[in-house]
Design a protein around this motif. Structure first.
Motif, short mmCIF file in Angstrom:
data_model
loop_
_atom_site.label_atom_id
_atom_site.label_comp_id
_atom_site.label_asym_id
_atom_site.label_seq_id
_atom_site.Cartn_x
_atom_site.Cartn_y
_atom_site.Cartn_z
N SER A 21 36.72 -12.84 60.23
CA SER A 21 35.53 -14.00 60.16
C SER A 21 35.10 -13.89 58.68
N LEU A 22 35.08 -15.03 58.13
CA LEU A 22 34.62 -15.31 56.57
C LEU A 22 33.03 -15.70 56.64
N GLU A 52 29.30 0.01 56.21
CA GLU A 52 29.47 1.36 56.62
C GLU A 52 30.04 1.45 58.08
N SER A 53 29.67 0.58 58.96
CA SER A 53 30.02 0.63 60.39
C SER A 53 31.20 0.07 60.59
N GLY A 54 31.84 -0.74 59.70
CA GLY A 54 33.17 -1.29 59.73
C GLY A 54 33.22 -2.87 60.34
N VAL A 55 31.84 -3.38 60.47
CA VAL A 55 31.65 -4.83 60.84
C VAL A 55 31.92 -5.62 59.69
N ILE A 56 31.76 -5.20 58.63
CA ILE A 56 31.98 -5.98 57.25
C ILE A 56 33.10 -5.05 56.51
N ALA A 57 34.48 -5.99 56.37
CA ALA A 57 35.63 -5.21 55.61
C ALA A 57 35.55 -5.16 54.26
N VAL A 58 35.04 -6.37 53.74
CA VAL A 58 34.95 -6.50 52.37
C VAL A 58 33.57 -7.29 52.20
N LEU A 59 32.72 -6.75 51.29
CA LEU A 59 31.46 -7.45 50.85
C LEU A 59 31.51 -7.66 49.47
N CYS A 60 31.31 -8.94 49.34
CA CYS A 60 31.30 -9.38 47.99
C CYS A 60 30.01 -10.05 47.46
N PRO A 61 29.18 -9.47 46.95
CA PRO A 61 27.86 -10.47 46.34
C PRO A 61 28.29 -11.18 45.03
N VAL A 62 27.86 -12.40 44.86
CA VAL A 62 28.17 -13.34 44.01
C VAL A 62 27.19 -13.74 43.18
N GLY A 63 27.43 -13.69 41.93
CA GLY A 63 26.24 -13.92 40.76
C GLY A 63 26.22 -15.21 40.49
N SER A 64 25.82 -16.23 41.39
CA SER A 64 25.79 -17.60 41.38
C SER A 64 24.35 -18.27 41.74
N ASP A 65 24.04 -19.20 41.19
CA ASP A 65 22.71 -20.09 41.44
C ASP A 65 22.90 -20.73 42.89
N THR A 66 24.22 -20.67 43.46
CA THR A 66 24.23 -21.42 44.60
C THR A 66 24.82 -20.50 45.69
N LEU A 67 25.90 -19.98 45.47
CA LEU A 67 26.64 -18.93 46.24
C LEU A 67 25.99 -17.52 45.96
N ALA A 68 25.43 -16.93 47.33
CA ALA A 68 24.83 -15.39 47.12
C ALA A 68 25.81 -14.26 47.33
N GLY A 69 26.88 -14.69 48.29
CA GLY A 69 27.83 -13.72 48.71
C GLY A 69 28.71 -14.25 49.55
N VAL A 70 29.88 -13.21 49.72
CA VAL A 70 30.95 -13.49 50.79
C VAL A 70 31.32 -12.23 51.55
N ALA A 71 31.49 -12.23 52.92
CA ALA A 71 31.82 -10.97 53.48
C ALA A 71 32.74 -11.29 54.35
N ILE A 72 33.81 -10.53 54.49
CA ILE A 72 34.92 -10.56 55.53
C ILE A 72 34.63 -9.59 56.62
N MET A 73 34.36 -10.12 57.90
CA MET A 73 33.85 -9.43 58.91
C MET A 73 34.97 -9.43 59.95
N THR A 74 34.78 -8.14 60.60
CA THR A 74 35.85 -7.69 61.56
C THR A 74 35.68 -8.38 63.19
#
Length: 112
Positions: A21-22, A52-74
């Motif tokens: 899931s994205l 840490e628990s593996g629910v999020i595989a990739v965590l990407c905070p974003v330095g933007s005024d609109t987009l806060a972050g992206v997470a790829i979830m398992t």
């Protein structure tokens, strides 16, 4: 320059795809509310805990005024939506979250 990829390589990679899931976190109208820094710290603590628990595989905070972050979830998109609905920043209206089902390739990683 792009590497030459064969049809067989494409088919072999496609056969390894798994569901993920994205989660797209966008800044909301309450981003600057009183107490926002403390709420955001709890959001960060929760996101790192999910990583840490593996629910999020990739965590990407974003330095933007609109987009806060992206997470790829398992987890499936329905579960990811429920998890993100409980996020402190989402509950406070500081962020909005969209969750989309996606496919990924196990073993893919960000370069070190």
């Amino acid at each position: 320059m792009s590497a030459i990829v064969t049809d067989e390589q494409i088919r072999a990679l496609a056969a390894t795809a798994k569901p993920y899931s994205l989660a797209l976190l966008q800044w909301g109208p309450e981003r600057g509310m009183d107490g926002a820094d403390a709420i955001e710290l709890e959001h960060q603590r929760r996101m790192v805990s999910l990583r840490e628990s593996g629910v999020i595989a990739v965590l990407c905070p974003v330095g933007s005024d609109t987009l806060a972050g992206v997470a790829i979830m398992t987890v499936p998109a329905k579960d990811a939506s429920e998890i993100m609905a409980d996020d402190p920043c989402v509950q406070a209206g500081m962020m909005r979250c969209e969750v989309h089902p996606c496919q990924g390739f196990p073993g893919d990683a960000l370069p070190g």
